[in-house]
Design a protein around this motif. Structure first.
Motif, PDB file in Angstrom:
ATOM      1  N   GLY A  25      20.675  42.645  26.323  1.00 20.45           N
ATOM      2  CA  GLY A  25      21.418  43.789  26.222  1.00 20.45           C
ATOM      3  C   GLY A  25      21.696  44.476  24.921  1.00 20.45           C
ATOM      4  N   LEU A  26      21.950  43.754  24.010  1.00 22.10           N
ATOM      5  CA  LEU A  26      22.249  44.499  22.646  1.00 22.10           C
ATOM      6  C   LEU A  26      21.003  45.025  22.162  1.00 22.10           C
ATOM      7  N   PHE A  27      19.867  44.161  22.344  1.00 28.15           N
ATOM      8  CA  PHE A  27      18.595  44.785  21.946  1.00 28.15           C
ATOM      9  C   PHE A  27      18.196  46.086  22.375  1.00 28.15           C
ATOM     10  N   VAL A  28      18.440  46.379  23.727  1.00 26.07           N
ATOM     11  CA  VAL A  28      17.945  47.393  24.509  1.00 26.07           C
ATOM     12  C   VAL A  28      18.796  48.540  24.165  1.00 26.07           C
ATOM     13  N   LEU A  29      20.178  48.092  24.122  1.00 25.20           N
ATOM     14  CA  LEU A  29      21.279  49.059  23.810  1.00 25.20           C
ATOM     15  C   LEU A  29      20.995  49.864  22.445  1.00 25.20           C
ATOM     16  N   VAL A  30      20.884  49.059  21.343  1.00 25.18           N
ATOM     17  CA  VAL A  30      20.658  49.517  20.089  1.00 25.18           C
ATOM     18  C   VAL A  30      19.328  50.240  19.951  1.00 25.18           C
ATOM     19  N   GLY A  31      18.424  49.996  20.769  1.00 21.76           N
ATOM     20  CA  GLY A  31      16.916  50.593  20.801  1.00 21.76           C
ATOM     21  C   GLY A  31      17.311  51.780  21.606  1.00 21.76           C
ATOM     22  N   GLN A  32      18.105  52.109  22.539  1.00 19.53           N
ATOM     23  CA  GLN A  32      18.313  53.427  22.998  1.00 19.53           C
ATOM     24  C   GLN A  32      18.734  54.364  22.085  1.00 19.53           C
ATOM     25  N   ARG A  78      18.023  59.147  18.622  1.00 18.93           N
ATOM     26  CA  ARG A  78      18.156  59.893  17.544  1.00 18.93           C
ATOM     27  C   ARG A  78      16.555  59.937  16.921  1.00 18.93           C
ATOM     28  N   GLY A  79      15.644  59.926  17.856  1.00 18.70           N
ATOM     29  CA  GLY A  79      14.261  60.262  17.447  1.00 18.70           C
ATOM     30  C   GLY A  79      13.618  58.834  16.644  1.00 18.70           C
ATOM     31  N   SER A  80      13.953  58.058  16.576  1.00 14.96           N
ATOM     32  CA  SER A  80      13.552  56.763  16.175  1.00 14.96           C
ATOM     33  C   SER A  80      12.902  55.895  17.000  1.00 14.96           C
ATOM     34  N   ALA A 127      23.250  45.133  33.488  1.00 17.26           N
ATOM     35  CA  ALA A 127      23.453  46.362  32.660  1.00 17.26           C
ATOM     36  C   ALA A 127      22.260  47.201  32.199  1.00 17.26           C
ATOM     37  N   GLY A 128      20.818  46.574  32.525  1.00 15.00           N
ATOM     38  CA  GLY A 128      19.752  47.004  32.035  1.00 15.00           C
ATOM     39  C   GLY A 128      19.289  48.538  32.502  1.00 15.00           C
ATOM     40  N   GLY A 129      19.894  48.866  33.882  1.00 15.24           N
ATOM     41  CA  GLY A 129      19.991  50.260  34.459  1.00 15.24           C
ATOM     42  C   GLY A 129      20.428  51.214  33.633  1.00 15.24           C
ATOM     43  N   ILE A 130      21.906  51.124  33.355  1.00 20.40           N
ATOM     44  CA  ILE A 130      22.543  51.944  32.661  1.00 20.40           C
ATOM     45  C   ILE A 130      21.949  52.017  31.253  1.00 20.40           C
ATOM     46  N   PHE A 131      21.807  51.005  30.601  1.00 26.03           N
ATOM     47  CA  PHE A 131      21.112  51.337  29.033  1.00 26.03           C
ATOM     48  C   PHE A 131      19.967  51.876  29.156  1.00 26.03           C
ATOM     49  N   VAL A 163      20.263  57.393  27.048  1.00 28.96           N
ATOM     50  CA  VAL A 163      19.668  58.465  26.181  1.00 28.96           C
ATOM     51  C   VAL A 163      19.885  59.907  26.596  1.00 28.96           C
ATOM     52  N   PRO A 164      20.122  60.302  27.892  1.00 35.99           N
ATOM     53  CA  PRO A 164      20.667  61.441  28.306  1.00 35.99           C
ATOM     54  C   PRO A 164      22.038  61.826  27.862  1.00 35.99           C
ATOM     55  N   GLN A 165      22.922  60.677  27.814  1.00 34.72           N
ATOM     56  CA  GLN A 165      24.159  61.017  27.641  1.00 34.72           C
ATOM     57  C   GLN A 165      24.364  61.003  26.210  1.00 34.72           C
ATOM     58  N   LEU A 166      23.623  60.182  25.354  1.00 31.65           N
ATOM     59  CA  LEU A 166      23.675  60.306  23.954  1.00 31.65           C
ATOM     60  C   LEU A 166      23.136  61.673  23.392  1.00 31.65           C
ATOM     61  N   VAL A 167      22.117  62.045  23.991  1.00 31.88           N
ATOM     62  CA  VAL A 167      21.585  63.344  23.426  1.00 31.88           C
ATOM     63  C   VAL A 167      22.757  64.482  23.690  1.00 31.88           C
TER      64      VAL A 167
END
Length: 554
Positions: A158-165, A170-172, A70-74, A79-83
């Motif tokens: 997985g959850l750490f990187v997901l939440v971090g992204q 959101r600029g944090s 999952a790391g590659g997707i996260f 980030v581009p998709q969330l933006v």
């Protein structure tokens, strides 16, 4: 044609990226410093041979598998998709974010349970067949037990990187860089308890108590760094509510992009699995193995993590916005400026590393069970230096590909890198002695990213119609001149110190290393002022201000 104000906007944007990256760099410095304390204690407790590899490989497998699954997707896609979701969706991307978190949690939970059950088979993939010899039965059994204790880390990684992204989009940027300190603190406490309870040892298997303490302790540390992100997530205005309406919501496009990224990661992990197996053959023959290779790699990742990762994390939302606005010129200008800023630090560090390789090995790994063997790290540390530079270029080019949603191109380039790494590693290790297994693998790593950096830069330059290449070339030439002069002076100063004592103790080694580093930095700053290397002075100034250093008070 760019508007008249574009250069000023570009400079303003670059300063903003440097400021954001400085926040992350400060967190990374503290995280890496505490991480080195953890690694030094681990080497002191377990040494650097087969005994250490039993735990190190088992504890590394969860991270490798998380990246594979999952790391590659996260890391690359979200980030581009969330933006874009924040920019285009009526609700500011809230529903999209909740769907992503829900889907990822379900996927990670199921996969983690399956991995724990399959621990013995997984270990077989990552270690050399010599580990299955009768005289290594105790070590193999301990490695399997450690794998079972450590594999739940996949879920928390997985959850750490997901939440971090989500926070990065959101600029944090700061929380994701500071949270790993919690993991290091937990690990240091676990290792202190281990040394107090069992003492240092570099041979044999492990008792069930040792396996429980080291294995479970490692997993608790990864869980802690994830849990620390929940408060800043709430502070950023994200209120998670599970969403199971996955169909026709834009996730299909994300998953299609993710498919190429998963293939990218699979290729990368295949290469890394080959490296791990070859490295484990060296430790099984009482030479240099995975622990030496991985610890040396972590040392050389410090400038990458402090500078390149911080810059890349800060710049990716900006690159994604440029791509969404169909502004390839602005994207190229922003990426080229980020590359210059990263190289301004990475190239001088890479040049100095061979000079200080053995002293650094003494300071970080000359304790306990490894007190008489720290010199084995010297060649590997020195040989990682050029690979640092090539990896930096390739890493930043990937951010350009991801912003443009050219994930398939990134995959093709990674196939070339992996093929080069595997071929070179097999050929070099076959000709090397057990003692030189780790250095041989390091040379293969550098060769693979030399190829990758050239190809990825050329392909992205063509896609964007240029990468401000003339300015970049002038900058690199001036930087190489300044770096060569600074490294020469620092190297002569180090040689002069060795004439007084060629076998210094730990305290004197620390003092000499700091002194050589100060000489090098002073020469770099003088050269940067003389040749107007503003990228170098800007990056160092931003980091110094965040760390409260002397440059920040002027």
């Amino acid at each position: 044609m760019s508007p008249a104000g574009a250069p000023d906007l570009a400079r303003t944007g670059q300063r903003s990226i440097l400021a954001s990256s400085a926040v992350m760099a400060a967190g990374t410095v503290v995280s890496r410093a505490s991480g080195f304390v953890r690694n030094a204690m681990l080497v002191a407790a377990l040494g650097s041979g087969l005994h250490a590899d039993v735990f190190t490989i088992a504890n590394t497998i969860p991270n490798m598998l998380y990246i594979l699954l999952a790391g590659g997707i996260f890391n690359a896609v979200l980030v581009p998709q969330l933006v874009r979701a924040q920019r285009n969706d009526p609700d500011g991307g809230i529903a999209y974010t909740n769907r992503i978190i829900t889907l990822a949690t379900l996927f990670l939970g199921v996969v983690t349970v399956a991995l724990v059950v399959a621990a013995p088979a997984l270990l077989h993939l990552y270690v050399n067949s010599s580990w299955y010899a009768a005289d290594h039965a105790a070590q193999l059994e301990s490695a399997i037990d450690f794998a079972r204790w450590c594999l739940p880390q996949v879920f928390f990684y997985g959850l750490f990187v997901l939440v971090g992204q989500v926070l990065n989009a959101r600029g944090s940027f700061g929380p994701m860089m500071w949270a790993p300190i919690a993991n290091n603190i937990v690990s240091i406490a676990v290792l202190a308890l281990y040394l107090a309870s069992y003492g240092p040892s570099s041979t044999g298997g492990y008792s069930s108590g040792e396996e429980l303490l080291l294995g479970l302790g490692s997993t608790v540390g990864i869980a802690a760094q994830f849990l620390l992100l929940l408060w800043p997530l709430h502070a950023a205005g994200v209120r998670f509510a599970p969403r199971f309406d996955f169909r026709r919501t834009g996730l299909g496009h994300t998953l299609r992009l993710g498919t190429w990224t998963v293939l990218f990661v699979i290729v990368n992990q295949v290469a890394y699995t080959f490296v791990t197996r070859l490295a484990s053959s060296g430790s099984a023959a009482s030479g240099t193995g995975y622990t030496v290779y991985s610890n040396s790699f972590l040392v050389t990742q410090v400038p990458h993590s402090v500078v390149t990762v911080s810059l890349a994390t800060a710049v990716l939302p900006a690159l994604s916005a440029r791509a969404a606005a169909q502004d390839p010129t602005g994207l190229a200008r922003t990426l080229s400026g980020t590359l210059r800023s990263a190289l301004a630090v990475v190239i001088p560090v890479a040049a100095l590393l061979p000079v200080l390789a053995t002293p650094v090995a003494h300071l970080l790994f000359g304790y306990g069970a490894n007190a008489s063997r720290f010199e084995v790290y010297g060649p590997t540390l020195a040989l990682f230096a050029p690979g640092m530079v090539f990896f930096t270029v390739h890493y930043l080019m990937l951010r350009g590909f991801y912003a443009l949603e050219r994930n398939r191109t990134a995959f093709v380039v990674q196939c070339l890198i992996a093929a080069t790494n595997i071929a070179a590693a097999i050929l070099l290790v076959r000709e090397a002695s057990a003692e030189h297994t780790s250095p041989a693998l390091t040379i293969a790593y550098g060769l693979s990213y030399l190829v990758g950096s050239i190809v990825s830069y050329a392909v992205l330059r063509r896609a964007l119609g240029g990468l401000d290449g003339t300015r970049l070339l002038r900058f690199v030439v001036r930087l190489l001149v300044v770096t060569a002069a600074a490294t020469l002076v620092a190297g002569l100063f180090h040689a002069a110190l060795l004439t007084y004592d060629d076998n210094p103790g730990w305290a004197l080694t620390l003092a000499e290393t700091v002194a050589v580093g100060i000489v090098d930095v002073c020469m770099l700053l003088l050269g940067a002022q003389a040749l107007r290397l503003t990228e170098l002075t800007s990056v160092m100034g931003q980091i110094a201000r965040r760390l409260g250093g002397p440059l920040g008070r002027h």
